[in-house]
Write an enzyme that holds these catalytic residues in place. Sequence first.
Site, PDB file in Angstrom:
ATOM      1  N   CYS A 264      16.023  46.779 -10.974  1.00  0.00           N
ATOM      2  CA  CYS A 264      15.927  45.439 -11.275  1.00  0.00           C
ATOM      3  C   CYS A 264      17.394  44.907 -11.596  1.00  0.00           C
ATOM      4  CB  CYS A 264      15.227  45.273 -12.719  1.00  0.00           C
ATOM      5  SG  CYS A 264      15.309  43.819 -13.591  1.00  0.00           S
TER       6      CYS A 264
ATOM      7  N   GLU B 109       0.902  -1.175   0.029  1.00  0.00           N
ATOM      8  CA  GLU B 109      -0.092  -0.132  -0.098  1.00  0.00           C
ATOM      9  C   GLU B 109       0.859   1.232  -0.008  1.00  0.00           C
ATOM     10  OE1 GLU B 109      -2.105  -0.388   3.563  1.00  0.00           O
ATOM     11  OE2 GLU B 109      -3.228  -2.225   3.047  1.00  0.00           O
TER      12      GLU B 109
ATOM     13  N   ARG C  76      -5.135   9.631  16.620  1.00  0.00           N
ATOM     14  CA  ARG C  76      -4.503   8.510  17.333  1.00  0.00           C
ATOM     15  C   ARG C  76      -3.895   9.061  18.788  1.00  0.00           C
ATOM     16  NH1 ARG C  76       1.129   6.275  14.960  1.00  0.00           N
ATOM     17  NH2 ARG C  76       1.761   8.149  15.024  1.00  0.00           N
TER      18      ARG C  76
ATOM     19  N   CYS D 287      12.874  44.257 -20.242  1.00  0.00           N
ATOM     20  CA  CYS D 287      13.687  43.294 -19.418  1.00  0.00           C
ATOM     21  C   CYS D 287      13.943  42.132 -19.785  1.00  0.00           C
ATOM     22  CB  CYS D 287      12.953  43.257 -17.934  1.00  0.00           C
ATOM     23  SG  CYS D 287      14.017  42.453 -16.711  1.00  0.00           S
TER      24      CYS D 287
ATOM     25  N   LYS E 107       2.177   4.758   1.788  1.00  0.00           N
ATOM     26  CA  LYS E 107       2.208   5.083   3.082  1.00  0.00           C
ATOM     27  C   LYS E 107       1.920   6.730   3.106  1.00  0.00           C
ATOM     28  CE  LYS E 107       4.944   5.585   7.279  1.00  0.00           C
ATOM     29  NZ  LYS E 107       4.642   6.675   7.641  1.00  0.00           N
TER      30      LYS E 107
HETATM   31  S1  IVH Z   1      -0.871   0.390   9.006  1.00  0.00           S
HETATM   32  C1  IVH Z   1      -0.379  -1.349  13.374  1.00  0.00           C
HETATM   33  N1  IVH Z   1      -0.870   1.266   6.540  1.00  0.00           N
HETATM   34  O1  IVH Z   1       2.008   5.436   9.247  1.00  0.00           O
HETATM   35  C2  IVH Z   1       0.017  -0.464  12.004  1.00  0.00           C
HETATM   36  N2  IVH Z   1      -0.217   2.974   8.246  1.00  0.00           N
HETATM   37  O2  IVH Z   1       3.947   4.525  11.687  1.00  0.00           O
HETATM   38  C3  IVH Z   1      -1.021   0.374  11.628  1.00  0.00           C
HETATM   39  N3  IVH Z   1       0.428   5.093   7.442  1.00  0.00           N
HETATM   40  O3  IVH Z   1       0.886   6.880  11.860  1.00  0.00           O
HETATM   41  C4  IVH Z   1      -0.434   0.990  10.650  1.00  0.00           C
HETATM   42  N4  IVH Z   1      -0.132   4.816   5.458  1.00  0.00           N
HETATM   43  O4  IVH Z   1      -0.947   6.653  10.107  1.00  0.00           O
HETATM   44  C5  IVH Z   1      -0.747   1.682   7.888  1.00  0.00           C
HETATM   45  N5  IVH Z   1      -1.128   2.189   4.283  1.00  0.00           N
HETATM   46  C6  IVH Z   1      -0.771   2.663   5.595  1.00  0.00           C
HETATM   47  C7  IVH Z   1      -0.412   3.716   6.056  1.00  0.00           C
HETATM   48  C8  IVH Z   1      -0.174   3.759   7.602  1.00  0.00           C
HETATM   49  C9  IVH Z   1       0.250   5.623   6.141  1.00  0.00           C
HETATM   50  C10 IVH Z   1       0.609   5.896   8.818  1.00  0.00           C
HETATM   51  C11 IVH Z   1      -0.150   5.680  10.009  1.00  0.00           C
HETATM   52  C12 IVH Z   1       1.011   5.639  11.246  1.00  0.00           C
HETATM   53  C13 IVH Z   1       2.121   5.441  10.636  1.00  0.00           C
HETATM   54  C14 IVH Z   1       2.787   4.149  11.157  1.00  0.00           C
END
Ligand code: IVH
Length: 680
Positions: A419, A120, A143, A443, A122
């Site tokens: 300028c 996936e 969180r 210019c 991040k």
């Molecule tokens: S799974 C128990 N999947 O990355 C693990 N986290 O340090 C749950 N994040 O703050 C996280 N994309 O918000 C997961 N595809 C993704 C993610 C993701 C971004 C963020 C998440 C967390 C940090 C993990």
Amino acid sequence: MSDDRAAARIRQLRDEIARFARAYYQFDAPLIPDADYDALYRELQQLEAQHPELLSADSPTQRVGGAPLAGFAPVTHGVPMLSLHTETGDSAQGAAEFDQRVRARLGLEDADAAVHYQAELKFDGLAISLRYEDGVLVRGATRGDGETGEDVTSNVRTIRNVPLRLLGAPPRLLEVRGEVVMLRADFERYNARQRELGRATLLNPRNGAAGSIRQLDPRLAAQRPLTFFCYGWGEVDGWDAPPDTQHGMLDAFAEFGLPVSREREHGAGAAFLAAFHARVAERRDALPFDIDGVVYKVDSLRLQRELGYRNREPVWAMAHKYPAQERSTRVLAIDVQVGRTGRLTPVAKLEPVFVGGVTVTNATLHNADEVARKDVRVGDRVIVRRAGDVIPEVVAVVAEARVGDPPRFDLAAQLGGHCPVCGSAIERPDGEVDWRCTGGLYCAAQRKQAILHYASRRALDIEGLGERLVDQLVDRGLVEHLPDIYALRAEPLLELERMGEKSVANLLAAIDASRRTTLARFVYALGIRHVGEATAKELARHFGSLDALLAADAAQLEQVSDVGPVVAQSIALFFAQPHNRDVLQQLRGSGVHFPETTVERVEQTLAGRIFVLTGTLPTLARDDARARIEAAGGRITGSVSKKTDYVVVGADAGSKLERARELGIQELDEAQLLALLAAR
Ligand code: IVH
């Protein structure tokens, strides 16, 4: 490292990290870039791993973020919101190490089948939990420290892609987790507007997202457009036959109407993960939002449970990061660049820094106000951001790192009021944030843009004179100023890229045709600031000739409808520049002329007036007279009535003239008609 030195370093790191985390999580005001923070965090993690006896519950590694703000109600997460183990670097190696770790923990031999994974994005935003009961959104929470977050339900409800009610037959209780992000386009738009208003800008999209979600006034939160993506879940209850894979769960979420990114794949083995990492890296700049890496997850939920957690991080998942999009570096100098419209942009010259996948040595500071607000000074350590295709920018100063008291940046003083490219005076119009070069067409920095504008469709309409060609013409010195366009010959053009015989012939024909134009188009084509098409038309109508326009002072210019003091000043300033006058002279010398000026000049001045023509005029054909009257907004009717305003009388006039005289309607001969058309 000795135990004593390790203990001291650990204490120092914990203090520093706690301070940075507080600034970041509680006040949305990061003190250092994430990459720097991550490096400190990793160092602490490593030291604690080497010295487990020094581990303590209050170490920042033992919790995820900061405490909730006073203003939001606390929410205890039934299932803690944990973080991911993170690696940065080479794709093949990172993926292989994760796969090996998973296989080892599962007790798999080399000969055993490949493990299935889901890969996936991040997302680089703010983690959030959405609680749905009987399909209805009942709570949104941040969180926080992973155990306790903040109740931000009202703000979450303002996120347009968060469903307030799920589709289909969702479980009785479903707590989905994901990331709230601000799309880059939304971020850029928001900041551009803030800069225009001279207000503080957001540091980056992630801060924009975090700041909005934790904004106590949900109406303010709603003004900042956010987007949500689901990637996981917390408490789930009352789901008869839940999917048994990570990808199956996300597919089900999508069926419930929850936003799930399509940028995810499932496959087997380390090679699949590495390929995903590499493929997404290629596309990173093209994504509409920031990501800081990809996430690998064991696909089977049974295997996820078997692998479990270690150090509050899932063993079944890993974040594989890309080079940071924000880094800190030092400002070596602040230069000023002249943009294509004469805008003067302060640019920080930087100690080279690798950020967002490239080495950056220049970063924009946008305008003098921004420099003042951020208080960027030469020698400062600053945070530089480069994300997407956006030019790198300085987002903030690391205030604590300033050495001494270097002088504040003063754009006008630094340039001595001139300028840096052409030496013309610079100005900062009242109420505007930008300083500008008044050099206009003279210019060099503004020339390309000036030429493109001159040639554009609504200006002199020179087809074929587009961006690529103008770049080449200016770069090769074939066109320095606008008049040079009319001196272009076939031979040098044939040597340019994409310029065959036919395109050259077409271009030269289009250039030649542009010589015959209207005063309104010409005035618009000059690209005078604040003079758009409508104003150019008004000016042409009002003054009737270029010479009359050139002779006008600001007060006379203000007589023109729609021309206020700012516009009048801009026009006067433009025509006062000797360079611009030279350019005009040369353009006329190259044959640019305005045959339709007279018609344009009277345009609409006879609006609503009703004319009757009778007899033969000495020079004007009847159609010609009709065309001119109509062009000026007048109407021609066939018979005289009380509504007739004028009767235009030629030789051998008949009964219409008699009728007009009966009604006392004003008579015009040809000379009087022309005078009327020429008048304002
Ligand atoms: S799974 C128990 N999947 O990355 C693990 N986290 O340090 C749950 N994040 O703050 C996280 N994309 O918000 C997961 N595809 C993704 C993610 C993701 C971004 C963020 C998440 C967390 C940090 C993990």
